[in-house]
Each structure stands twice: as structure tokens, then as C-alpha cells.
Design an enzyme around this catalytic site. Structure first.
Site, PDB file in Angstrom:
ATOM      1  N   LYS A  53       0.821  -1.198   0.131  1.00 29.79           N
ATOM      2  CA  LYS A  53       0.006  -0.204   0.070  1.00 29.79           C
ATOM      3  C   LYS A  53       0.961   1.190   0.054  1.00 29.79           C
ATOM      4  O   LYS A  53       0.820   2.020  -0.813  1.00 29.79           O
ATOM      5  CB  LYS A  53      -1.082   0.056   1.245  1.00 29.79           C
ATOM      6  CG  LYS A  53      -2.092  -1.122   0.932  1.00 29.79           C
ATOM      7  CD  LYS A  53      -3.016  -1.209   2.380  1.00 29.79           C
ATOM      8  CE  LYS A  53      -3.738  -2.417   1.968  1.00 29.79           C
ATOM      9  NZ  LYS A  53      -4.646  -2.840   3.370  1.00 29.79           N
ATOM     10  N   GLN A  97      -4.657  -1.603   9.621  1.00 29.83           N
ATOM     11  CA  GLN A  97      -4.412  -2.995   9.024  1.00 29.83           C
ATOM     12  C   GLN A  97      -5.095  -3.857   9.986  1.00 29.83           C
ATOM     13  O   GLN A  97      -4.725  -4.061  10.900  1.00 29.83           O
ATOM     14  CB  GLN A  97      -2.919  -3.081   8.510  1.00 29.83           C
ATOM     15  CG  GLN A  97      -2.830  -4.463   7.990  1.00 29.83           C
ATOM     16  CD  GLN A  97      -3.531  -4.562   6.592  1.00 29.83           C
ATOM     17  OE1 GLN A  97      -3.389  -3.369   5.609  1.00 29.83           O
ATOM     18  NE2 GLN A  97      -4.018  -5.452   6.041  1.00 29.83           N
ATOM     19  N   ASP A 120     -11.059   2.929   3.745  1.00 24.55           N
ATOM     20  CA  ASP A 120     -11.198   1.423   3.820  1.00 24.55           C
ATOM     21  C   ASP A 120     -12.674   1.173   3.609  1.00 24.55           C
ATOM     22  O   ASP A 120     -13.222   0.220   2.991  1.00 24.55           O
ATOM     23  CB  ASP A 120     -10.691   0.704   4.726  1.00 24.55           C
ATOM     24  CG  ASP A 120      -9.499  -0.059   4.519  1.00 24.55           C
ATOM     25  OD1 ASP A 120      -9.253  -0.314   3.218  1.00 24.55           O
ATOM     26  OD2 ASP A 120      -8.736  -0.708   5.433  1.00 24.55           O
TER      27      ASP A 120
END
Ligand code: NAD
Length: 285
Positions: A53, A97, A120
């Protein structure tokens, strides 16, 4: 029949080129898109995802900030960092994460993220907005699948779509997006009685199960579009999907490979959400 391959690497490269142009234009106007990534603990797979990422951001001209915490980190410290990032106008996206260590309440961590920075798309409010067709950050993996279908002009209106998996991050939002696009959607899961009955009538079959090579060619309708979300590591170290590619490609009309299918698109959509958030923030100033 051998299916055409839907190449996620090629589509990602094209989209990331466009995003890099948008990021450069925003930066020139004084708003460089910026993504903050929080990693807690030493899970090797999570470390690889975070590295990819961050690298994706760098290549697209998006600034990235990485905050790493040990496995025994205090949830209060992580929540404190999220509050700080929420208040920082130079940060446009915040990603924690997953999975988090067991002593964390994942839900309360995700809901601490400002919905304006929830790139997200996991915050309950963004999920609710998505389900009502309101503007929201769309979870990256299913959003990437929709882009792949769009790139191939797959007709969704009236199509029979079957999603295997009902997780919050893939299955459920995937079903919402396909429904919004006009498909008739069936969601299958571990309690589904006759899975093959459903999969064999799918014009579009999405597999998000987490079991290597679970969907075999005999479960696929001839000519169907088969989207493999799974990422599984085999004992020999190789990656494979939830679809048995070799048998399914002989029956399907269009199929995504693993690796090189949905995986790269997930990161691309994360970059897209970050640029979108920066754009919204620039419009406000
Ligand atoms: P999950 O474990 O949260 O959900 C799996 C789903 O599969 C569950 O809803 C379960 O009911 C269903 N399932 C399990 N066994 C089944 C069976 N026998 N028959 C029918 N349904 C069954 O997993 P997830 O987070 O949704 O991820 C699914 C897969 O996608 C994993 O391989 C994961 O690594 C991968 N993934 C890939 C990306 C990407 O970027 N490509 C992103 C997220 C997840």
C-alpha cells in the site's frame, strides 16, 4: 471453450496512471493526497500488505505516513493516534491494517476513524450510506471488482449474480454494489444447502471464501464471468485463489487470475479513495 483473462495488473496500471495525474494536479494546487497507515503487531502477511500500500502511494505521488505498534500495544495509544490523524487537515485517509491483536476491539477502532477519512469504507456509517445509495467510501476489494466488470462492459442489469461469502469487507458490500447496479443477487455462505445449484445459474460468480481452489469448473455456468477474490498460500509457497483456475477457465467466458486479478485492484481503489478524499478536502478550502 477457454475463458478470456481479466487482467487486474493491466487495468490497475491504467487506473493508477490516471490517479497519479489527479494527485499531481492536487499537489500543484497545494493539497498533496496523504494516506496514514497504522500497523499493530508483527503479522507477516499484514506487513506485506502495508508495504504494498505504501509503495502504491509513493508511485502515484500520494504521501504516506506509517505508524507501527508492537503486538502488546495499548488500544488507548492507537485510538489516540487515530484522534490526532482525524484532526490533521493534511491527512486525507486513515487505514488500520486488520486483523488487530486479540485484546483490541476491532469495531471500536474502525469507528474511531472519521467517516471523511475512512478510505477503507469499513466504518458502520459508511456501510449504512452505501446500503442506502448515498455518497460513501466504498470498500476497496468489491469496488475493484466493480471496476473490473465495468472495464469489460459486463452487463449487470437483470444479470444473475452469485456471491460466495458474506464477510463485512468483501461479500456483503459486493452484494450491495451488484444489487445497486441492477443485478439479481444471491449471497451464499457456509450455511448454504446446495451451493452448486446457485453457482451453476450465475452469469456472474464472485468467490470470496478463503479456501484454495474451492470453486471447480463443474460449478460454473458455461460462459459465466468468474471473479476470484481469494488469496491463499499453498504449502509450496505459491499463491492461489478460491477458484480452481485450470478447470474453471475451460467453462467460463471471462475469469480473473490469482495473482494478478482482484489483488492489485484492491490497492488501486484505496489510492482512488484517498485521492477522492483529498479532492473533497481541497474543494472545502
Ligand atoms: P472471511 O473468512 O471473513 O469470509 C469467508 C466467507 O466464506 C464466509 O462468509 C463464509 O460463510 C464463506 N464460506 C466458508 N466456507 C464456505 C463453504 N464451504 N461454502 C460456502 N461459503 C463458505 O473471508 P474474507 O475476508 O471475506 O476473504 C475471503 C477471501 O478473499 C480470502 O481468501 C481472503 O484472503 C481474500 N481477500 C482478498 C482480498 C484482495 O485484495 N484480493 C481482500 C480481502 C480478502
Amino acid at each position: 471453450m477457454t475463458a478470456r483473462i481479466l487482467d487486474g495488473n493491466a487495468l490497475s496500471a491504467k487506473l493508477r496512471g490516471e490517479l497519479a495525474e489527479k494527485a499531481a494536479a492536487l499537489t500543484a494546487r497545494g493539497t498533496q493526497p496523504c494516506l496514514a497507515v497504522i500497523l499493530v503487531g508483527g503479522d507477516p502477511a499484514s506487513a506485506v500488505y502495508v508495504r504494498n500500500k505504501v509503495a502504491g502511494c509513493e508511485k502515484a505521488g500520494i504521501k504516506s505516513l506509517k505508524f507501527e505498534y508492537p503486538q502488546d500495544a495499548s488500544p488507548a495509544d492507537v485510538l489516540g493516534k487515530i484522534a490526532e490523524l482525524n484532526a490533521d487537515p493534511a491527512v486525507h485517509g486513515i487505514l488500520v491494517q486488520l486483523p488487530l491483536p486479540k485484546h483490541f476491539d476491532e469495531k471500536s477502532v474502525l469507528e474511531a476513524i472519521s467517516i471523511q477519512k475512512d478510505v477503507d469504507g469499513f466504518h458502520a456509517e459508511n456501510v449504512g450510506r452505501l446500503s442506502q445509495g448515498q455518497e460513501a467510501f466504498v470498500p476497496c476489494t468489491p469496488n475493484g471488482v466493480m471496476e473490473m466488470l465495468k472495464s469489460e462492459n459486463v452487463s449487470l442489469r437483470g444479470a444473475e449474480a452469485v456471491v460466495i461469502g458474506r464477510s463485512n469487507i468483501v461479500g456483503k458490500p459486493m452484494a450491495m454494489l451488484l444489487t445497486a447496479a441492477g443485478a439479481t443477487v444471491t449471497v451464499c455462505h457456509s450455511g448454504t444447502r446446495d451451493l452448486n445449484f446457485h453457482t451453476r445459474r450465475a452469469d456472474i460468480l464472485v468467490a470470496a471464501i478463503g479456501k484454495p481452489k474451492f470453486v471447480t469448473g463443474d460449478m460454473v455456468m458455461p460462459g459465466a464471468v468468474v471473479i476470484d477474490v481469494g488469496i491463499n498460500r499453498l504449502p509450496d509457497g505459491k499463491l492461489c485463489g478460491d477458484v480452481d483456475f485450470e478447470s474453471a477457465k475451460e467453462v467460463a467466458g471471462l475469469i480473473t487470475p490469482v495473482p494478478g486479478g482482484v489483488g492489485p485492484m484492491t490497492i488501486t481503489m484505496l489510492l482512488a479513495n484517498t485521492v477522492e478524499s483529498a479532492q473533497r478536502s481541497a474543494q472545502k478550502t
